[in-house]
Design an enzyme around this catalytic site. Structure first.
Site, PDB file in Angstrom:
ATOM      1  CG  ASP A  73      40.296  53.817  40.658  1.00 13.32           C
ATOM      2  OD1 ASP A  73      41.080  54.108  41.568  1.00 13.32           O
ATOM      3  OD2 ASP A  73      39.098  53.482  40.867  1.00 13.32           O
ATOM      4  CB  SER A 130      40.837  50.593  41.601  1.00 14.47           C
ATOM      5  OG  SER A 130      41.322  50.969  40.339  1.00 14.47           O
ATOM      6  NE  ARG A 140      36.674  50.093  31.526  1.00 16.75           N
ATOM      7  CZ  ARG A 140      37.023  51.277  31.036  1.00 16.75           C
ATOM      8  NH1 ARG A 140      36.424  51.753  29.961  1.00 16.75           N
ATOM      9  NH2 ARG A 140      37.967  51.988  31.614  1.00 16.75           N
TER      10      ARG A 140
HETATM   11  C1  GLC Z   1      38.662  52.212  47.030  1.00 19.18           C
HETATM   12  C2  GLC Z   1      40.058  51.619  46.789  1.00 19.18           C
HETATM   13  C3  GLC Z   1      40.953  52.615  46.060  1.00 19.18           C
HETATM   14  C4  GLC Z   1      40.261  53.108  44.807  1.00 19.18           C
HETATM   15  C5  GLC Z   1      38.896  53.676  45.144  1.00 19.18           C
HETATM   16  C6  GLC Z   1      38.125  54.143  43.905  1.00 19.18           C
HETATM   17  O1  GLC Z   1      38.780  53.280  47.921  1.00 19.18           O
HETATM   18  O2  GLC Z   1      40.619  51.229  48.015  1.00 19.18           O
HETATM   19  O3  GLC Z   1      42.196  52.019  45.728  1.00 19.18           O
HETATM   20  O4  GLC Z   1      41.066  54.067  44.169  1.00 19.18           O
HETATM   21  O5  GLC Z   1      38.117  52.695  45.796  1.00 19.18           O
HETATM   22  O6  GLC Z   1      37.869  53.101  43.022  1.00 19.18           O
END
Ligand code: GLC
Length: 439
Positions: A196, A142, A78
Protein backbone atom coordinates in the site's frame (compact mmCIF):
# COMPACT_ATOMS: atom_id res chain seq x y z
CA UNK A 1 -8.81 13.36 18.78
CA UNK A 2 -10.22 16.33 20.62
CA UNK A 3 -7.78 18.92 21.92
CA UNK A 4 -8.33 19.28 25.63
CA UNK A 5 -7.34 21.89 28.14
CA UNK A 6 -4.69 20.90 30.70
CA UNK A 7 -6.06 18.46 33.24
CA UNK A 8 -5.56 18.89 36.95
CA UNK A 9 -5.10 15.22 37.80
CA UNK A 10 -1.89 14.19 39.55
CA UNK A 11 -1.62 10.77 37.83
CA UNK A 12 -2.01 12.41 34.43
CA UNK A 13 0.32 15.33 35.01
CA UNK A 14 3.02 13.64 37.09
CA UNK A 15 3.02 10.15 35.63
CA UNK A 16 1.40 9.85 32.20
CA UNK A 17 2.45 13.15 30.61
CA UNK A 18 6.17 12.50 31.11
CA UNK A 19 5.69 8.81 30.26
CA UNK A 20 4.16 9.48 26.82
CA UNK A 21 6.22 12.58 26.00
CA UNK A 22 8.18 12.39 22.75
CA UNK A 23 10.68 15.20 23.08
CA UNK A 24 12.89 17.05 20.64
CA UNK A 25 15.84 14.98 21.92
CA UNK A 26 13.86 11.74 21.37
CA UNK A 27 13.13 12.91 17.81
CA UNK A 28 16.79 13.59 17.07
CA UNK A 29 17.70 10.18 18.45
CA UNK A 30 15.03 8.53 16.29
CA UNK A 31 16.44 10.19 13.17
CA UNK A 32 19.97 9.02 13.97
CA UNK A 33 18.77 5.48 14.73
CA UNK A 34 16.62 5.40 11.58
CA UNK A 35 19.64 6.31 9.45
CA UNK A 36 21.74 3.56 11.05
CA UNK A 37 19.00 0.96 10.66
CA UNK A 38 18.29 2.03 7.06
CA UNK A 39 21.96 1.68 6.23
CA UNK A 40 22.12 -1.76 7.85
CA UNK A 41 18.89 -2.93 6.20
CA UNK A 42 20.06 -1.84 2.74
CA UNK A 43 23.45 -3.45 3.11
CA UNK A 44 22.03 -6.78 4.17
CA UNK A 45 23.08 -6.49 7.82
CA UNK A 46 20.82 -7.29 10.73
CA UNK A 47 18.26 -4.45 11.09
CA UNK A 48 14.74 -3.87 12.40
CA UNK A 49 14.06 -2.01 9.12
CA UNK A 50 13.69 -4.69 6.43
CA UNK A 51 14.26 -2.22 3.54
CA UNK A 52 12.67 -4.47 0.91
CA UNK A 53 13.39 -3.83 -2.77
CA UNK A 54 10.18 -3.60 -4.84
CA UNK A 55 11.69 -3.95 -8.35
CA UNK A 56 10.04 -0.78 -9.51
CA UNK A 57 10.90 2.92 -9.83
CA UNK A 58 8.59 5.92 -9.98
CA UNK A 59 6.29 6.43 -12.99
CA UNK A 60 6.80 8.97 -15.77
CA UNK A 61 3.12 9.96 -15.79
CA UNK A 62 2.80 8.66 -19.36
CA UNK A 63 1.77 5.11 -18.46
CA UNK A 64 -1.52 4.03 -20.02
CA UNK A 65 -3.82 1.04 -19.86
CA UNK A 66 -6.75 -0.57 -18.11
CA UNK A 67 -6.08 -2.72 -15.09
CA UNK A 68 -7.79 -4.43 -12.23
CA UNK A 69 -6.43 -4.02 -8.74
CA UNK A 70 -7.02 -6.14 -5.70
CA UNK A 71 -6.29 -4.56 -2.34
CA UNK A 72 -5.67 -6.76 0.69
CA UNK A 73 -4.19 -5.25 3.81
CA UNK A 74 -6.76 -4.56 6.49
CA UNK A 75 -10.19 -5.72 7.43
CA UNK A 76 -11.60 -4.86 4.00
CA UNK A 77 -10.77 -6.22 0.60
CA UNK A 78 -11.37 -4.20 -2.55
CA UNK A 79 -11.44 -5.07 -6.22
CA UNK A 80 -11.13 -2.02 -8.47
CA UNK A 81 -11.03 -1.26 -12.20
CA UNK A 82 -8.67 1.57 -13.15
CA UNK A 83 -7.91 3.36 -16.42
CA UNK A 84 -4.70 5.39 -16.86
CA UNK A 85 -4.86 8.18 -19.44
CA UNK A 86 -1.11 8.68 -19.93
CA UNK A 87 -1.37 12.34 -18.90
CA UNK A 88 -0.93 11.92 -15.17
CA UNK A 89 -4.62 11.23 -14.57
CA UNK A 90 -6.27 7.98 -13.53
CA UNK A 91 -9.92 7.06 -13.56
CA UNK A 92 -11.20 4.68 -10.94
CA UNK A 93 -14.20 2.77 -12.29
CA UNK A 94 -16.14 -0.17 -10.88
CA UNK A 95 -15.26 -0.99 -7.30
CA UNK A 96 -16.42 -3.76 -4.96
CA UNK A 97 -15.69 -3.93 -1.26
CA UNK A 98 -15.75 -7.09 0.82
CA UNK A 99 -15.40 -7.54 4.57
CA UNK A 100 -12.87 -10.25 5.43
CA UNK A 101 -14.32 -12.41 8.21
CA UNK A 102 -11.97 -12.97 11.17
CA UNK A 103 -12.09 -16.74 10.61
CA UNK A 104 -10.72 -16.16 7.10
CA UNK A 105 -7.97 -13.77 8.34
CA UNK A 106 -6.93 -16.23 11.00
CA UNK A 107 -7.84 -19.58 9.41
CA UNK A 108 -6.21 -21.75 6.76
CA UNK A 109 -4.22 -19.91 4.09
CA UNK A 110 -5.88 -21.75 1.18
CA UNK A 111 -9.28 -20.56 2.42
CA UNK A 112 -8.02 -16.98 2.49
CA UNK A 113 -6.82 -17.19 -1.13
CA UNK A 114 -9.98 -18.96 -2.23
CA UNK A 115 -11.92 -16.09 -0.62
CA UNK A 116 -9.87 -13.62 -2.70
CA UNK A 117 -10.61 -15.56 -5.90
CA UNK A 118 -14.33 -15.63 -5.11
CA UNK A 119 -14.25 -11.85 -4.60
CA UNK A 120 -12.85 -11.45 -8.13
CA UNK A 121 -15.68 -13.67 -9.44
CA UNK A 122 -18.26 -11.63 -7.56
CA UNK A 123 -16.74 -8.41 -8.89
CA UNK A 124 -17.05 -9.73 -12.47
CA UNK A 125 -20.66 -10.74 -12.05
CA UNK A 126 -21.67 -7.53 -10.23
CA UNK A 127 -20.17 -5.27 -12.87
CA UNK A 128 -20.90 -7.25 -16.04
CA UNK A 129 -17.32 -7.95 -17.06
CA UNK A 130 -16.64 -9.94 -20.21
CA UNK A 131 -15.45 -13.44 -19.19
CA UNK A 132 -13.73 -13.85 -22.60
CA UNK A 133 -11.55 -10.75 -22.28
CA UNK A 134 -8.16 -10.95 -20.62
CA UNK A 135 -7.45 -8.70 -17.65
CA UNK A 136 -4.21 -7.79 -15.92
CA UNK A 137 -4.53 -7.58 -12.16
CA UNK A 138 -2.18 -5.81 -9.75
CA UNK A 139 -2.21 -7.33 -6.29
CA UNK A 140 -1.75 -4.88 -3.42
CA UNK A 141 -0.73 -7.16 -0.58
CA UNK A 142 0.19 -4.91 2.33
CA UNK A 143 2.44 -7.13 4.40
CA UNK A 144 6.22 -7.64 4.42
CA UNK A 145 7.14 -9.52 1.29
CA UNK A 146 10.51 -10.71 0.09
CA UNK A 147 10.12 -9.69 -3.53
CA UNK A 148 12.09 -11.46 -6.27
CA UNK A 149 10.54 -9.74 -9.26
CA UNK A 150 7.71 -7.37 -9.92
CA UNK A 151 5.15 -10.18 -9.90
CA UNK A 152 6.64 -12.55 -7.37
CA UNK A 153 7.31 -12.38 -3.67
CA UNK A 154 7.02 -14.50 -0.57
CA UNK A 155 5.41 -13.44 2.69
CA UNK A 156 8.04 -12.85 5.40
CA UNK A 157 5.57 -12.64 8.29
CA UNK A 158 1.99 -11.56 8.91
CA UNK A 159 1.23 -8.24 10.64
CA UNK A 160 -1.96 -6.39 11.72
CA UNK A 161 -3.69 -9.40 13.28
CA UNK A 162 -3.55 -11.70 10.20
CA UNK A 163 -2.35 -15.21 11.01
CA UNK A 164 -3.63 -17.39 8.12
CA UNK A 165 -1.64 -20.62 8.12
CA UNK A 166 0.75 -21.90 5.44
CA UNK A 167 1.33 -18.58 3.73
CA UNK A 168 4.60 -17.43 5.35
CA UNK A 169 7.45 -18.30 2.99
CA UNK A 170 5.12 -18.85 0.00
CA UNK A 171 4.84 -16.75 -3.16
CA UNK A 172 1.57 -14.85 -2.69
CA UNK A 173 1.21 -14.11 -6.41
CA UNK A 174 1.43 -17.81 -7.18
CA UNK A 175 -1.11 -18.56 -4.42
CA UNK A 176 -3.56 -16.02 -5.84
CA UNK A 177 -3.03 -17.24 -9.42
CA UNK A 178 -3.63 -20.85 -8.31
CA UNK A 179 -6.76 -19.92 -6.37
CA UNK A 180 -8.16 -18.04 -9.41
CA UNK A 181 -7.37 -21.03 -11.60
CA UNK A 182 -9.08 -23.43 -9.16
CA UNK A 183 -12.19 -21.25 -9.20
CA UNK A 184 -12.22 -21.35 -13.01
CA UNK A 185 -11.20 -17.69 -13.43
CA UNK A 186 -8.87 -18.18 -16.41
CA UNK A 187 -8.93 -14.69 -17.95
CA UNK A 188 -7.04 -12.87 -15.18
CA UNK A 189 -3.26 -12.60 -15.06
CA UNK A 190 -1.70 -11.39 -11.79
CA UNK A 191 0.90 -9.08 -13.30
CA UNK A 192 2.27 -7.07 -10.35
CA UNK A 193 2.66 -7.23 -6.62
CA UNK A 194 2.45 -3.98 -4.63
CA UNK A 195 2.47 -2.73 -1.08
CA UNK A 196 0.00 0.00 0.00
CA UNK A 197 2.92 2.40 0.60
CA UNK A 198 4.22 1.94 -2.96
CA UNK A 199 0.64 2.32 -4.21
CA UNK A 200 0.32 5.68 -2.45
CA UNK A 201 3.72 6.87 -3.72
CA UNK A 202 2.94 5.84 -7.31
CA UNK A 203 -0.55 7.35 -7.27
CA UNK A 204 0.79 10.75 -6.20
CA UNK A 205 4.01 10.59 -8.24
CA UNK A 206 2.00 9.91 -11.44
CA UNK A 207 1.05 13.61 -11.49
CA UNK A 208 3.64 15.17 -9.12
CA UNK A 209 7.35 14.85 -9.90
CA UNK A 210 8.28 16.05 -6.38
CA UNK A 211 6.64 13.08 -4.74
CA UNK A 212 9.29 10.82 -3.26
CA UNK A 213 7.71 9.11 -0.31
CA UNK A 214 4.60 7.05 0.43
CA UNK A 215 3.38 6.68 4.01
CA UNK A 216 0.50 4.71 5.52
CA UNK A 217 -1.01 5.76 8.85
CA UNK A 218 -4.02 3.48 9.13
CA UNK A 219 -4.60 0.07 10.69
CA UNK A 220 -0.85 -0.41 10.29
CA UNK A 221 1.99 1.98 9.54
CA UNK A 222 4.76 1.87 6.98
CA UNK A 223 6.64 3.91 4.38
CA UNK A 224 8.54 3.64 1.11
CA UNK A 225 10.86 5.92 -0.88
CA UNK A 226 12.97 5.67 -4.05
CA UNK A 227 16.59 4.71 -3.32
CA UNK A 228 18.91 6.20 -5.89
CA UNK A 229 22.25 5.14 -4.41
CA UNK A 230 21.91 1.64 -5.73
CA UNK A 231 25.37 0.70 -4.57
CA UNK A 232 23.76 0.60 -1.14
CA UNK A 233 21.45 -2.19 -2.22
CA UNK A 234 23.29 -5.41 -1.67
CA UNK A 235 23.03 -7.56 -4.77
CA UNK A 236 20.74 -5.11 -6.57
CA UNK A 237 23.30 -3.42 -8.76
CA UNK A 238 22.65 -6.01 -11.45
CA UNK A 239 19.16 -4.58 -12.03
CA UNK A 240 19.27 -2.01 -14.81
CA UNK A 241 17.37 0.82 -13.17
CA UNK A 242 18.44 4.18 -11.82
CA UNK A 243 16.21 4.05 -8.78
CA UNK A 244 14.31 1.43 -6.88
CA UNK A 245 11.46 2.00 -4.48
CA UNK A 246 12.23 0.50 -1.09
CA UNK A 247 9.45 -0.78 1.15
CA UNK A 248 10.95 0.03 4.53
CA UNK A 249 8.49 -1.89 6.74
CA UNK A 250 9.12 0.83 9.30
CA UNK A 251 6.42 -0.60 11.57
CA UNK A 252 9.05 -3.02 12.82
CA UNK A 253 11.55 -0.30 13.91
CA UNK A 254 12.57 -1.27 17.44
CA UNK A 255 14.82 1.49 18.80
CA UNK A 256 12.07 3.49 20.56
CA UNK A 257 11.76 3.19 24.33
CA UNK A 258 8.51 1.37 25.13
CA UNK A 259 6.46 2.29 28.21
CA UNK A 260 5.04 -0.39 30.50
CA UNK A 261 1.79 -0.10 28.50
CA UNK A 262 3.55 -0.70 25.18
CA UNK A 263 5.13 -3.80 26.72
CA UNK A 264 1.77 -5.10 27.97
CA UNK A 265 0.17 -4.57 24.57
CA UNK A 266 3.06 -6.27 22.81
CA UNK A 267 3.11 -9.23 25.17
CA UNK A 268 -0.55 -10.06 24.47
CA UNK A 269 -0.44 -9.33 20.72
CA UNK A 270 -0.41 -12.04 18.00
CA UNK A 271 3.19 -10.99 17.13
CA UNK A 272 5.09 -10.28 20.39
CA UNK A 273 8.48 -8.64 19.98
CA UNK A 274 7.64 -7.47 16.44
CA UNK A 275 6.28 -4.24 14.94
CA UNK A 276 7.22 -1.98 17.89
CA UNK A 277 6.81 1.31 16.04
CA UNK A 278 3.53 0.15 14.47
CA UNK A 279 2.19 -0.70 17.92
CA UNK A 280 2.97 2.84 19.13
CA UNK A 281 1.75 4.63 16.01
CA UNK A 282 -1.06 2.89 14.12
CA UNK A 283 -4.83 2.88 14.38
CA UNK A 284 -5.13 -0.80 15.26
CA UNK A 285 -3.30 -0.26 18.57
CA UNK A 286 -3.91 3.28 19.88
CA UNK A 287 -7.34 2.53 21.38
CA UNK A 288 -5.91 -0.55 23.06
CA UNK A 289 -3.08 1.49 24.63
CA UNK A 290 -5.63 3.95 26.02
CA UNK A 291 -7.70 1.05 27.38
CA UNK A 292 -4.66 -0.37 29.18
CA UNK A 293 -3.91 3.02 30.77
CA UNK A 294 -7.55 3.44 31.89
CA UNK A 295 -7.54 -0.04 33.46
CA UNK A 296 -4.32 0.77 35.36
CA UNK A 297 -5.78 4.01 36.65
CA UNK A 298 -9.01 2.36 37.80
CA UNK A 299 -6.80 -0.15 39.65
CA UNK A 300 -4.92 2.67 41.35
CA UNK A 301 -8.26 4.18 42.38
CA UNK A 302 -7.55 7.41 40.51
CA UNK A 303 -10.15 7.18 37.72
CA UNK A 304 -13.84 6.20 37.42
CA UNK A 305 -15.04 3.57 39.96
CA UNK A 306 -14.00 -0.06 40.54
CA UNK A 307 -17.38 -1.09 39.09
CA UNK A 308 -16.45 0.52 35.76
CA UNK A 309 -13.66 -2.04 35.25
CA UNK A 310 -16.15 -4.33 33.53
CA UNK A 311 -16.49 -1.91 30.59
CA UNK A 312 -12.79 -2.22 29.89
CA UNK A 313 -12.12 -5.96 30.18
CA UNK A 314 -12.15 -6.87 26.47
CA UNK A 315 -8.89 -6.33 24.58
CA UNK A 316 -9.25 -4.06 21.54
CA UNK A 317 -12.83 -3.09 22.51
CA UNK A 318 -11.89 0.59 22.76
CA UNK A 319 -10.94 1.75 19.27
CA UNK A 320 -9.36 4.81 17.68
CA UNK A 321 -12.78 5.50 16.15
CA UNK A 322 -14.37 5.73 19.62
CA UNK A 323 -11.67 8.12 20.74
CA UNK A 324 -12.25 10.37 17.76
CA UNK A 325 -15.75 11.20 19.01
CA UNK A 326 -16.30 14.36 21.09
CA UNK A 327 -17.88 12.27 23.85
CA UNK A 328 -15.82 9.11 23.50
CA UNK A 329 -17.01 7.39 26.68
CA UNK A 330 -20.72 7.85 25.94
CA UNK A 331 -20.14 6.24 22.53
CA UNK A 332 -18.41 3.40 24.35
CA UNK A 333 -21.42 2.77 26.58
CA UNK A 334 -20.29 4.68 29.69
CA UNK A 335 -22.77 7.49 30.15
CA UNK A 336 -22.89 10.02 32.96
CA UNK A 337 -19.30 9.86 34.08
CA UNK A 338 -17.88 12.76 36.09
CA UNK A 339 -16.66 15.62 33.89
CA UNK A 340 -13.23 15.38 35.54
CA UNK A 341 -12.99 11.67 34.55
CA UNK A 342 -14.11 12.45 31.00
CA UNK A 343 -11.46 15.19 30.83
CA UNK A 344 -8.76 12.87 32.17
CA UNK A 345 -9.64 10.16 29.61
CA UNK A 346 -9.65 12.70 26.77
CA UNK A 347 -6.21 13.85 27.91
CA UNK A 348 -4.88 10.27 28.06
CA UNK A 349 -6.10 9.69 24.49
CA UNK A 350 -4.48 12.94 23.45
CA UNK A 351 -1.15 11.90 24.97
CA UNK A 352 -1.19 8.53 23.18
CA UNK A 353 -2.24 10.03 19.82
CA UNK A 354 0.20 12.93 20.07
CA UNK A 355 3.09 10.60 20.76
CA UNK A 356 2.05 8.56 17.70
CA UNK A 357 1.84 11.63 15.46
CA UNK A 358 5.17 13.01 16.65
CA UNK A 359 6.89 9.65 16.03
CA UNK A 360 5.31 9.46 12.55
CA UNK A 361 6.33 13.05 11.69
CA UNK A 362 9.88 12.40 12.88
CA UNK A 363 10.13 9.14 10.93
CA UNK A 364 9.12 11.05 7.78
CA UNK A 365 11.79 13.65 8.54
CA UNK A 366 14.32 10.85 8.95
CA UNK A 367 13.56 9.40 5.51
CA UNK A 368 13.49 12.78 3.79
CA UNK A 369 16.85 13.78 5.29
CA UNK A 370 18.27 10.40 4.24
CA UNK A 371 17.42 11.38 0.64
CA UNK A 372 18.29 15.07 0.99
CA UNK A 373 20.33 15.83 4.11
CA UNK A 374 20.07 19.63 3.79
CA UNK A 375 16.37 19.61 2.86
CA UNK A 376 17.40 21.61 -0.15
CA UNK A 377 14.44 20.65 -2.38
CA UNK A 378 10.69 20.15 -2.06
CA UNK A 379 9.38 16.72 -1.11
CA UNK A 380 5.76 15.70 -1.51
CA UNK A 381 4.84 12.91 0.88
CA UNK A 382 1.83 10.83 -0.23
CA UNK A 383 0.05 9.86 2.98
CA UNK A 384 -2.92 7.55 3.27
CA UNK A 385 -4.79 5.96 6.17
CA UNK A 386 -7.60 6.73 8.55
CA UNK A 387 -5.45 8.26 11.30
CA UNK A 388 -4.13 10.90 8.95
CA UNK A 389 -7.42 11.38 7.12
CA UNK A 390 -9.85 11.46 10.01
CA UNK A 391 -7.97 13.03 12.94
CA UNK A 392 -7.05 16.61 12.03
CA UNK A 393 -5.00 16.86 15.24
CA UNK A 394 -2.79 14.01 14.00
CA UNK A 395 -1.58 15.91 10.95
CA UNK A 396 -1.11 19.06 13.05
CA UNK A 397 1.14 17.22 15.50
CA UNK A 398 3.15 15.64 12.68
CA UNK A 399 3.74 19.06 11.16
CA UNK A 400 4.56 20.54 14.58
CA UNK A 401 7.47 18.16 15.21
CA UNK A 402 8.78 18.61 11.64
CA UNK A 403 8.68 22.35 12.24
CA UNK A 404 10.46 22.01 15.60
CA UNK A 405 13.19 19.93 13.95
CA UNK A 406 13.69 22.09 10.85
CA UNK A 407 12.26 25.55 11.52
CA UNK A 408 13.91 27.02 8.40
CA UNK A 409 13.02 24.28 5.90
CA UNK A 410 9.86 22.60 7.25
CA UNK A 411 7.84 23.84 4.26
CA UNK A 412 10.01 21.65 2.02
CA UNK A 413 8.09 18.66 3.42
CA UNK A 414 4.51 18.67 2.12
CA UNK A 415 2.12 16.02 3.45
CA UNK A 416 -0.60 15.22 0.88
CA UNK A 417 -3.54 12.94 1.57
CA UNK A 418 -3.50 10.31 -1.20
CA UNK A 419 -6.44 7.98 -0.84
CA UNK A 420 -6.36 6.12 -4.13
CA UNK A 421 -3.03 4.34 -3.78
CA UNK A 422 -4.22 0.78 -3.70
CA UNK A 423 -6.34 1.25 -6.81
CA UNK A 424 -4.64 3.85 -8.96
CA UNK A 425 -1.18 3.25 -7.53
CA UNK A 426 -1.38 -0.49 -8.05
CA UNK A 427 -2.55 0.02 -11.65
CA UNK A 428 0.40 2.34 -12.29
CA UNK A 429 2.74 -0.30 -10.90
CA UNK A 430 1.19 -2.80 -13.31
CA UNK A 431 1.69 -0.36 -16.18
CA UNK A 432 5.30 0.40 -15.25
CA UNK A 433 5.88 -3.35 -14.96
CA UNK A 434 4.43 -3.91 -18.44
CA UNK A 435 6.78 -1.19 -19.74
CA UNK A 436 9.74 -2.77 -17.97
CA UNK A 437 9.12 -6.19 -19.47
CA UNK A 438 9.02 -4.67 -22.98
CA UNK A 439 12.34 -2.89 -22.57
C1 GLC B 1 1.92 -3.32 8.11
C2 GLC B 1 2.48 -4.13 6.93
C3 GLC B 1 2.99 -3.21 5.83
C4 GLC B 1 1.92 -2.21 5.45
C5 GLC B 1 1.43 -1.46 6.67
C6 GLC B 1 0.30 -0.47 6.36
O1 GLC B 1 2.97 -2.62 8.71
O2 GLC B 1 3.48 -4.99 7.39
O3 GLC B 1 3.39 -3.96 4.70
O4 GLC B 1 2.42 -1.33 4.48
O5 GLC B 1 0.95 -2.37 7.64
O6 GLC B 1 -0.83 -1.11 5.86
Amino acid sequence: MIPVTPVDHPDVTDWLEPLFAFTHADAQQLIADFHTEMHHGLSGKNSSLKMLPTFIGRPSGKETGRFLAMDLGGTNLRVIAVKLDGKGQAQVGDTSRFVIPVEIMQGAGDRLFDFLARCVQTFFSLHDFDPQRRYDLAFTFSFPVDQRAIASGSLIEWTKGFTASDVVGKDVVALLAAALHDRGVKNVRVCALANDTTGALMARAYGDANCDMGVILGTGSNACYPETRLDRLSGMSAVAVDEMIINMEWGNFDKLTPTEFDRMLDRDSPNPGRQWLEKMVSGMYLGELVRLVIVAMIDRGSLLTPGDQRFFTNPYSLTSAHLAQPDAMAGFGLEHIKPTDAQAIARIAELVFNRAARIAGTAIAAVVTWMDSELSRSHTIAVDGSLFEKYPGFRRQMLAIIDELYPERADHIQLKLTSDGSGTGAAIIAAVAAGQSHR
